[in-house]
Design a protein around this motif. Structure first.
Motif, PDB file in Angstrom:
ATOM      1  N   ALA A 186       0.832  -1.209   0.000  1.00 29.92           N
ATOM      2  CA  ALA A 186       0.000   0.000   0.000  1.00 29.92           C
ATOM      3  C   ALA A 186       0.866   1.258   0.000  1.00 29.92           C
ATOM      4  N   SER A 212       3.344   1.339  -6.840  1.00 29.29           N
ATOM      5  CA  SER A 212       2.648   2.437  -7.519  1.00 29.29           C
ATOM      6  C   SER A 212       1.387   2.017  -8.273  1.00 29.29           C
ATOM      7  N   ASP A 213       1.204   0.732  -8.513  1.00 33.94           N
ATOM      8  CA  ASP A 213       0.037   0.246  -9.261  1.00 33.94           C
ATOM      9  C   ASP A 213      -1.141   0.072  -8.300  1.00 33.94           C
ATOM     10  N   ARG A 214      -1.949   1.131  -8.179  1.00 35.05           N
ATOM     11  CA  ARG A 214      -3.060   1.130  -7.223  1.00 35.05           C
ATOM     12  C   ARG A 214      -4.017  -0.029  -7.447  1.00 35.05           C
ATOM     13  N   LYS A 215      -4.339  -0.337  -8.678  1.00 38.42           N
ATOM     14  CA  LYS A 215      -5.302  -1.412  -8.942  1.00 38.42           C
ATOM     15  C   LYS A 215      -4.760  -2.763  -8.486  1.00 38.42           C
ATOM     16  N   VAL A 239      -2.548  -3.214  -6.078  1.00 34.93           N
ATOM     17  CA  VAL A 239      -2.558  -3.139  -4.614  1.00 34.93           C
ATOM     18  C   VAL A 239      -3.968  -3.407  -4.091  1.00 34.93           C
ATOM     19  N   GLU A 240      -4.944  -2.719  -4.652  1.00 34.89           N
ATOM     20  CA  GLU A 240      -6.321  -2.866  -4.178  1.00 34.89           C
ATOM     21  C   GLU A 240      -6.864  -4.273  -4.386  1.00 34.89           C
ATOM     22  N   SER A 287      -3.244   3.288   1.301  1.00 31.91           N
ATOM     23  CA  SER A 287      -3.293   3.378  -0.160  1.00 31.91           C
ATOM     24  C   SER A 287      -4.050   4.627  -0.598  1.00 31.91           C
ATOM     25  N   HIS A 322      -2.202   7.151  -2.957  1.00 36.28           N
ATOM     26  CA  HIS A 322      -2.662   7.211  -4.347  1.00 36.28           C
ATOM     27  C   HIS A 322      -3.733   8.272  -4.612  1.00 36.28           C
ATOM     28  N   VAL A 380      -9.543   5.556  -4.471  1.00 34.90           N
ATOM     29  CA  VAL A 380      -9.917   4.193  -4.090  1.00 34.90           C
ATOM     30  C   VAL A 380     -10.984   3.736  -5.070  1.00 34.90           C
ATOM     31  N   THR A 419      -8.754  11.268  -0.623  1.00 38.09           N
ATOM     32  CA  THR A 419      -9.096  10.999  -2.026  1.00 38.09           C
ATOM     33  C   THR A 419      -9.686  12.253  -2.665  1.00 38.09           C
TER      34      THR A 419
END
Length: 118
Positions: free
Chosen positions: A41, A45-48, A50-51, A76, A80, A83, A115
């Motif tokens: 988290a 860097s790849d939020r998707k 990670v999520e 996260s 980022h 969410v 966010t």
């Protein structure tokens, strides 16, 4: 040290690679999985990506892992600035669980604070 004290203890998470994290997710202990969730988290860097892993643990049967996933989602969101809807939905599901609602509420607060609308 009991579970609550262990969870409250601050440890600076070391960065892990995707491969190291995936190995922990597949074979690791609860502590290793929690450390990997928080680390990805904060450092991946790849939020998707990670999520996707956070969501899996938000829905896990182990309460400690669900709690770590909620904390990780809050981190996260801060890192980022966004969410995704699936992660938000999985977190909202925890709000009705008395054992998880505090952690879920904290993560929701982080999401609201960090966010941005897109």
């Amino acid at each position: 040290m009991n579970e609550c004290e262990r969870l409250m203890e601050y440890r600076s998470p070391s960065p892990v690679s995707r491969e190291e994290a995936e190995e922990a997710f597949e074979k690791g202990s609860v502590d290793e999985i929690c450390a990997s969730l928080i680390s990805v988290a904060l450092h991946i860097s790849d939020r998707k990506w990670v999520e996707a892993h956070i969501v899996a643990y938000l829905r896990h049967s182990d309460a400690v892992l669900r709690r770590c996933a909620a904390v990780s989602l809050g981190h996260s969101a801060r890192i980022h600035g966004a969410v995704g809807p699936e992660a938000l939905s999985a977190l909202r599901d925890l709000l009705v669980d008395p054992a998880m609602s505090g952690s879920a509420e904290d993560a929701m607060d982080d999401i609201e604070m960090f966010t941005r609308s897109k």
